[in-house]
Design a protein around this motif. Structure first.
Motif, PDB file in Angstrom:
ATOM      1  N   ASP A   1       0.870 -13.581   1.694  1.00 41.13           N
ATOM      2  CA  ASP A   1      -0.543 -13.907   1.635  1.00 41.13           C
ATOM      3  C   ASP A   1      -0.981 -14.404   2.997  1.00 41.13           C
ATOM      4  O   ASP A   1      -0.226 -15.078   3.694  1.00 41.13           O
ATOM      5  N   ARG A   2      -2.221 -14.058   3.335  1.00 41.41           N
ATOM      6  CA  ARG A   2      -2.790 -14.574   4.562  1.00 41.41           C
ATOM      7  C   ARG A   2      -3.031 -16.072   4.365  1.00 41.41           C
ATOM      8  O   ARG A   2      -3.476 -16.492   3.298  1.00 41.41           O
TER       9      ARG A   2
ATOM     10  N   THR B   1      -5.295 -18.308   4.735  1.00 40.13           N
ATOM     11  CA  THR B   1      -6.724 -18.519   4.991  1.00 40.13           C
ATOM     12  C   THR B   1      -7.336 -19.509   4.007  1.00 40.13           C
ATOM     13  O   THR B   1      -8.538 -19.740   4.041  1.00 40.13           O
TER      14      THR B   1
ATOM     15  N   HIS C   1      -5.973 -18.344  -5.392  1.00 44.58           N
ATOM     16  CA  HIS C   1      -6.912 -18.413  -6.514  1.00 44.58           C
ATOM     17  C   HIS C   1      -6.368 -17.646  -7.715  1.00 44.58           C
ATOM     18  O   HIS C   1      -5.291 -17.027  -7.649  1.00 44.58           O
TER      19      HIS C   1
ATOM     20  N   GLY D   1      -7.258 -14.942  -8.919  1.00 40.94           N
ATOM     21  CA  GLY D   1      -7.100 -13.502  -8.634  1.00 40.94           C
ATOM     22  C   GLY D   1      -5.687 -13.221  -8.149  1.00 40.94           C
ATOM     23  O   GLY D   1      -5.074 -12.213  -8.507  1.00 40.94           O
ATOM     24  N   HIS D   2      -5.151 -14.130  -7.341  1.00 43.79           N
ATOM     25  CA  HIS D   2      -3.759 -13.972  -6.896  1.00 43.79           C
ATOM     26  C   HIS D   2      -2.804 -14.095  -8.076  1.00 43.79           C
ATOM     27  O   HIS D   2      -1.794 -13.414  -8.137  1.00 43.79           O
TER      28      HIS D   2
ATOM     29  N   ARG E   1     -16.815  -7.863   6.153  1.00 41.74           N
ATOM     30  CA  ARG E   1     -16.866  -8.935   7.151  1.00 41.74           C
ATOM     31  C   ARG E   1     -18.009  -8.769   8.133  1.00 41.74           C
ATOM     32  O   ARG E   1     -18.219  -9.630   8.993  1.00 41.74           O
TER      33      ARG E   1
ATOM     34  N   GLY F   1      -2.089  -6.311  -4.848  1.00 41.43           N
ATOM     35  CA  GLY F   1      -3.341  -5.936  -5.500  1.00 41.43           C
ATOM     36  C   GLY F   1      -3.702  -4.503  -5.121  1.00 41.43           C
ATOM     37  O   GLY F   1      -3.196  -3.979  -4.123  1.00 41.43           O
TER      38      GLY F   1
ATOM     39  N   ASP G   1      -6.212  -3.206  -3.788  1.00 38.91           N
ATOM     40  CA  ASP G   1      -6.875  -3.008  -2.493  1.00 38.91           C
ATOM     41  C   ASP G   1      -5.867  -2.690  -1.392  1.00 38.91           C
ATOM     42  O   ASP G   1      -6.242  -2.189  -0.328  1.00 38.91           O
ATOM     43  N   GLN G   2      -4.590  -2.971  -1.659  1.00 33.78           N
ATOM     44  CA  GLN G   2      -3.578  -2.807  -0.615  1.00 33.78           C
ATOM     45  C   GLN G   2      -2.894  -1.431  -0.617  1.00 33.78           C
ATOM     46  O   GLN G   2      -2.151  -1.125   0.314  1.00 33.78           O
TER      47      GLN G   2
ATOM     48  N   LEU H   1      -9.456  -8.745  -9.505  1.00 30.66           N
ATOM     49  CA  LEU H   1     -10.352  -9.646 -10.209  1.00 30.66           C
ATOM     50  C   LEU H   1     -11.624  -9.855  -9.371  1.00 30.66           C
ATOM     51  O   LEU H   1     -11.530 -10.157  -8.185  1.00 30.66           O
TER      52      LEU H   1
ATOM     53  N   LYS I   1     -14.764  -8.579  -4.799  1.00 37.11           N
ATOM     54  CA  LYS I   1     -13.517  -9.087  -5.383  1.00 37.11           C
ATOM     55  C   LYS I   1     -13.398 -10.580  -5.062  1.00 37.11           C
ATOM     56  O   LYS I   1     -13.936 -11.048  -4.056  1.00 37.11           O
ATOM     57  N   MET I   2     -12.722 -11.316  -5.920  1.00 34.43           N
ATOM     58  CA  MET I   2     -12.478 -12.722  -5.637  1.00 34.43           C
ATOM     59  C   MET I   2     -11.633 -12.802  -4.379  1.00 34.43           C
ATOM     60  O   MET I   2     -10.621 -12.114  -4.261  1.00 34.43           O
ATOM     61  N   SER I   3     -12.065 -13.595  -3.401  1.00 35.40           N
ATOM     62  CA  SER I   3     -11.220 -13.750  -2.210  1.00 35.40           C
ATOM     63  C   SER I   3     -11.357 -15.160  -1.647  1.00 35.40           C
ATOM     64  O   SER I   3     -12.365 -15.822  -1.836  1.00 35.40           O
ATOM     65  N   LYS I   4     -10.291 -15.564  -0.962  1.00 37.10           N
ATOM     66  CA  LYS I   4     -10.256 -16.915  -0.399  1.00 37.10           C
ATOM     67  C   LYS I   4     -11.436 -17.127   0.533  1.00 37.10           C
ATOM     68  O   LYS I   4     -12.012 -18.198   0.586  1.00 37.10           O
ATOM     69  N   SER I   5     -11.765 -16.078   1.298  1.00 39.75           N
ATOM     70  CA  SER I   5     -12.800 -16.231   2.317  1.00 39.75           C
ATOM     71  C   SER I   5     -14.199 -15.980   1.757  1.00 39.75           C
ATOM     72  O   SER I   5     -15.171 -16.118   2.486  1.00 39.75           O
TER      73      SER I   5
HETATM   74  P1  ATP Z   1      -8.870 -13.294   2.380  1.00 46.26           P
HETATM   75  O1  ATP Z   1     -10.256 -13.544   1.833  1.00 46.26           O
HETATM   76  O2  ATP Z   1      -8.490 -14.246   3.461  1.00 46.26           O
HETATM   77  O3  ATP Z   1      -8.618 -11.856   2.755  1.00 46.26           O
HETATM   78  P2  ATP Z   1      -7.655 -12.850  -0.199  1.00 46.26           P
HETATM   79  O4  ATP Z   1      -8.154 -13.725  -1.292  1.00 46.26           O
HETATM   80  O5  ATP Z   1      -8.198 -11.463  -0.111  1.00 46.26           O
HETATM   81  O6  ATP Z   1      -7.886 -13.651   1.163  1.00 46.26           O
HETATM   82  P3  ATP Z   1      -5.048 -12.027   0.660  1.00 46.26           P
HETATM   83  O7  ATP Z   1      -4.144 -13.028   1.283  1.00 46.26           O
HETATM   84  O8  ATP Z   1      -5.813 -11.102   1.560  1.00 46.26           O
HETATM   85  O9  ATP Z   1      -6.091 -12.817  -0.288  1.00 46.26           O
HETATM   86  O10 ATP Z   1      -4.257 -11.149  -0.418  1.00 46.26           O
HETATM   87  C1  ATP Z   1      -2.946 -11.448  -0.842  1.00 46.26           C
HETATM   88  C2  ATP Z   1      -2.551 -10.598  -2.045  1.00 46.26           C
HETATM   89  O11 ATP Z   1      -3.338 -10.948  -3.192  1.00 46.26           O
HETATM   90  C3  ATP Z   1      -2.774  -9.089  -1.860  1.00 46.26           C
HETATM   91  O12 ATP Z   1      -1.695  -8.415  -2.468  1.00 46.26           O
HETATM   92  C4  ATP Z   1      -4.052  -8.816  -2.591  1.00 46.26           C
HETATM   93  O13 ATP Z   1      -4.103  -7.490  -3.065  1.00 46.26           O
HETATM   94  C5  ATP Z   1      -3.966  -9.809  -3.764  1.00 46.26           C
HETATM   95  N1  ATP Z   1      -5.333 -10.201  -4.172  1.00 46.26           N
HETATM   96  C6  ATP Z   1      -6.245 -10.839  -3.422  1.00 46.26           C
HETATM   97  N2  ATP Z   1      -7.404 -11.010  -4.084  1.00 46.26           N
HETATM   98  C7  ATP Z   1      -7.222 -10.460  -5.320  1.00 46.26           C
HETATM   99  C8  ATP Z   1      -8.047 -10.315  -6.499  1.00 46.26           C
HETATM  100  N3  ATP Z   1      -9.289 -10.767  -6.519  1.00 46.26           N
HETATM  101  N4  ATP Z   1      -7.528  -9.685  -7.589  1.00 46.26           N
HETATM  102  C9  ATP Z   1      -6.243  -9.214  -7.567  1.00 46.26           C
HETATM  103  N5  ATP Z   1      -5.411  -9.314  -6.507  1.00 46.26           N
HETATM  104  C10 ATP Z   1      -5.884  -9.929  -5.388  1.00 46.26           C
END
Ligand code: ATP
Ligand code: MG
Length: 333
Positions: A10-11, A13, A17, A19-20, A118, A150, A152-153, A189, A197-201
């Motif tokens: 994981d990055r 950042t 959450h 979603g992870h 971004r 996830g 997206d990867q 997620l 998508k749910m993301s840390k940033s």
């Molecule tokens: P950032 O916003 O910094 O990019 P992020 O929340 O997208 O953070 P990453 O560290 O980029 O998290 O992703 C780590 C792993 O978690 C990846 O395998 C990614 O596919 C998975 N992941 C991230 N967000 C989700 C989500 N909303 N639902 C399912 N898997 C997720």
């Protein structure tokens, strides 16, 4: 029999959450015994779009490690390591950049999406555009054959395998294995706003360390069906974030199917489904939050886990770097 190797990470950042949890952590917990597993705290990759805020990237290293341990990652079975302290990853990245074109990097669907999200426009940091080659370095340096991620990867794993095939073809032997993505059925997620998508940033996440008040207010603010105004109105479950989360986390999927039918017919209010989701999330997160708070009191232990894991990972990644350099036939002194 040798166990096959998994690399994910994981990055750094921000805290992880839910979603992870649904997207990757649950799979990582499942594979702890059956596979050799490495988790990479990807602080260098975090810098590719956070160069203006290295303090956040530094601070988040311990946060992410705490999340790993709090959900049940066991350092005796899974090696947790820090990207910036594994120089072989940087060296392999430089090598791999010669096996991929700028046009191919620009065409990568994940990169295209992320550049749009971004708002980089033309001002894309070079490190960001090139991070798929660095991710190929991360995966192959551990000779990982399985990458649970996830959805997206997925294009990034494809890109990794293209680089692997080019290197193997140039070397004339199979020096690196190809990798396979394992993607959970649940997909990605969405954030609580239901948009991206749910993301840390993204400011749209429920952290695994969220307080019970934060969970309550996030569920309250959640997007449902804007046309479902009165309880008796028929409602939509597709695109309704509360149901998307219930799909991912509700342990009683039969009862959930009945509730969905009732919601679609009319007669089930948003308040009821939100209360159900809140209770499920409170129950999921409470023990994680508690373990996390305990672990956070012993920072020395967390640092020791990262140090030890990184030392083990250094041996592995240096060996792979030597293999690649030898196989390509570069000059040896
Ligand atoms: P950032 O916003 O910094 O990019 P992020 O929340 O997208 O953070 P990453 O560290 O980029 O998290 O992703 C780590 C792993 O978690 C990846 O395998 C990614 O596919 C998975 N992941 C991230 N967000 C989700 C989500 N909303 N639902 C399912 N898997 C997720
Ligand atoms: Mg991301």
């Amino acid at each position: 029999m040798n166990k096959s190797t998994i690399l994910t990470g994981d990055r750094t950042t921000g805290p992880l959450h839910i979603g992870h949890y649904a997207g990757s952590l649950a799979n990582r917990l499942r594979y702890q015994d059956s596979h050799e597993q490495f988790l990479l705290l990807a602080d260098i990759q975090a810098l590719t779009d956070n160069a203006h805020d290295p303090e956040k990237v530094r601070r988040s290293v311990v946060e992410v490690a705490l999340d790993y341990l709090a959900v049940g990652i066991d350092p005796a079975r899974t090696t947790i390591c820090l990207q910036s302290h594994l120089p072989a990853l940087a060296e392999l990245s430089m090598l791999y950049l010669n096996f991929v074109t700028v046009a191919r990097l620009e065409r990568n669907p994940t990169i295209k999406d992320e550049i749009r999200m971004r708002g980089f426009g033309r001002d894309i940091p070079a490190g960001f555009l090139c991070y798929p080659a660095a991710q190929a370095a991360d995966i192959t340096a551990f000779k990982a054959s399985i990458v649970p991620v996830g959805e997206d990867q997925a294009p990034l794993i494809e890109q990794t395998n293209e680089i692997v095939r080019r290197i193997n073809a140039t070397a004339g032997s199979v020096v690196l294995p190809e990798a396979r993505a394992i993607i959970p059925k649940a997909g990605r997620l969405p954030g609580i706003d239901g948009k991206a998508k749910m993301s840390k940033s993204g400011g749209n996440a429920i952290a695994l360390s969220a307080s019970s008040e934060q969970i309550r207010s996030s569920v309250k603010a959640m997007f449902t069906d804007p046309h479902h105004l009165r309880v008796e109105d028929p409602g939509r479950v597709e695109g309704n974030v509360v149901f998307t989360y219930l799909d991912a986390f509700d342990p009683d999927q039969d009862e959930l199917a009945e509730l969905k039918a009732q919601y679609q017919r009319g007669g089930l209010g948003d308040g009821k489904i939100k209360a159900r989701l809140e209770a499920i999330l409170q129950e999921l997160i409470a023990p994680i939050r508690q373990r996390r708070a305990q672990l956070a009191e012993d920072r020395g232990y967390i640092l020791e886990v990262i140090k030890e894991g990184t030392a083990q990972a250094r041996e592995r990644t240096e060996a792979t770097k030597r293999d690649v350099v030898n196989a390509l036939g570069l000059f040896q002194l």
